[in-house]
Design an enzyme around this catalytic site. Sequence first.
Site, short mmCIF file in Angstrom:
data_model
loop_
_atom_site.label_atom_id
_atom_site.label_comp_id
_atom_site.label_asym_id
_atom_site.label_seq_id
_atom_site.Cartn_x
_atom_site.Cartn_y
_atom_site.Cartn_z
N ARG A 1 0.86 -1.18 0.00
CA ARG A 1 0.00 0.00 0.00
C ARG A 1 0.90 1.23 0.00
O ARG A 1 2.12 1.12 0.13
CB ARG A 1 -0.95 -0.01 1.21
N GLY A 2 0.27 2.42 -0.09
CA GLY A 2 1.04 3.64 -0.24
C GLY A 2 1.18 3.92 -1.73
O GLY A 2 1.42 2.99 -2.53
N ALA A 3 1.00 5.18 -2.11
CA ALA A 3 0.89 5.53 -3.53
C ALA A 3 2.07 5.03 -4.38
O ALA A 3 1.86 4.32 -5.37
CB ALA A 3 0.70 7.03 -3.66
N ARG B 1 -7.17 -0.07 -7.19
CA ARG B 1 -7.44 1.04 -6.25
C ARG B 1 -7.54 2.32 -7.09
O ARG B 1 -6.71 2.56 -7.96
CB ARG B 1 -6.33 1.16 -5.19
N GLN C 1 -2.83 2.68 9.95
CA GLN C 1 -1.49 2.61 9.37
C GLN C 1 -0.46 3.33 10.26
O GLN C 1 0.72 2.99 10.25
CB GLN C 1 -1.46 3.23 7.97
N ASP D 1 -1.40 11.03 -2.23
CA ASP D 1 -1.78 10.00 -3.20
C ASP D 1 -2.04 10.58 -4.58
O ASP D 1 -1.98 9.86 -5.59
CB ASP D 1 -3.00 9.23 -2.70
N ASN E 1 -4.79 12.90 0.26
CA ASN E 1 -4.05 11.95 1.09
C ASN E 1 -5.04 11.23 1.99
O ASN E 1 -6.25 11.49 1.94
CB ASN E 1 -2.98 12.71 1.91
N LYS E 2 -4.54 10.34 2.83
CA LYS E 2 -5.39 9.53 3.71
C LYS E 2 -6.42 10.39 4.45
O LYS E 2 -6.09 11.48 4.92
CB LYS E 2 -4.49 8.79 4.69
#
Length: 370
Positions: free
Chosen positions: A59-61, A94, A210, A251, A261-262
């Site tokens: 995960r993570g862009a 995603r 996270q 992201d 972002n998140k």
Amino acid sequence: MSEQGSPTPADATKQTLWFDEQVTGLKIIDQTMLPHQLRILSLNSLDEACEAIINMRVRGAPLIGITAAFGVYLALREGSVDLHSACEKLLATRPTAVNLRWALDRVFRHVVALAPAQRCQAALVLARTLLAEDAAACSAIGDHGLALLRELAARKQQAGLAAELNILTHCNAGWLATGAWGTALAPIYKAHQAGLPVHVWVDETRPRNQGASLTAWELGQSGVPHTLIVDNAGGHLMQKGLVDICLVGSDRTTANGDVCNKVGTYLKALAAFDNGVPFYAALPVSTIDFEIHDGVRDIPIEERSAQEVTHVSGLADDGKLHTVRLCPPGTRVSNVGFDVTPARLVTGLITEKGVFTASVQGLAEIRSSL
Ligand code: MRU
């Protein structure tokens, strides 16, 4: 997907994905098991690469873009699906991080021009290049961010304040989310290595936590002082003068400087703005979507399963992982994964090309540097 218990130490400490020459296979740290278990998985097919992205084992862009690039290689190696279909399937995993599209576009354009017999090997070489490029970009982000942190520390000292820098971060934007170093955490690692005293406020980052499970683990592995806080504590800490800077990842960053972002990042930016705390996003240029000019209106926001909100998992005193429900059965749930912080709330963008303003002009400067 096969599982291995013990990774090679160098890989396990600072890299979350690597290509194993000996078995010609893709290895990942399964992030769904951290911090309780360091489990290494081998991804051997297109379906396994897609599953790993969808279920956030990776995960993570930047990292999902890199994984998708290797996914194309795995698909071509299997030979069961054509290049275009493989890219479409990976792209659908995603929706929010633009790095996925960016990486797949690069691999597709490179590979489609080649003879079929050359495509598989070419996809592998390019996927490995993207991994190396991202690691280098994140290291450069760390260097530019370090310069900024040094300035901030010097200003604190001139004002007669304690030298320690208190940095608030949200989600996980460390080496687990990238080719190496991380984005928002890269300047922090570089500062810590350079002897600049830093302390990190780590937002737990509901619902998947996270911050609590990944960022706290990463920082702990490197000995960086940190304190875990609930997501709603940041505003209070800023009012009390306990946050010197907010550093987050991204992201998708738009052509006018909006930062997606998140979910929860926007609220931190609002609190930072209200309290005069600088708010920076750190991102490789692969995270910029120059086609979008209004992030709130046009960035697709991922909606994930209700189970992530209604339930929580963790290690119980019996030493086993348990999942428990938090709310009454049947409670209606909304689970949006990301939000957009408008450019006006962002002090600056730390990229591998330098630090830029979050504005049409700043983004144009980045574009002309490419
Ligand atoms: O849903 P996730 O865990 O993939 O979300 C990750 C983030 O929001 C990160 O902050 C972002 O990808 C930047 S990572 C370098």
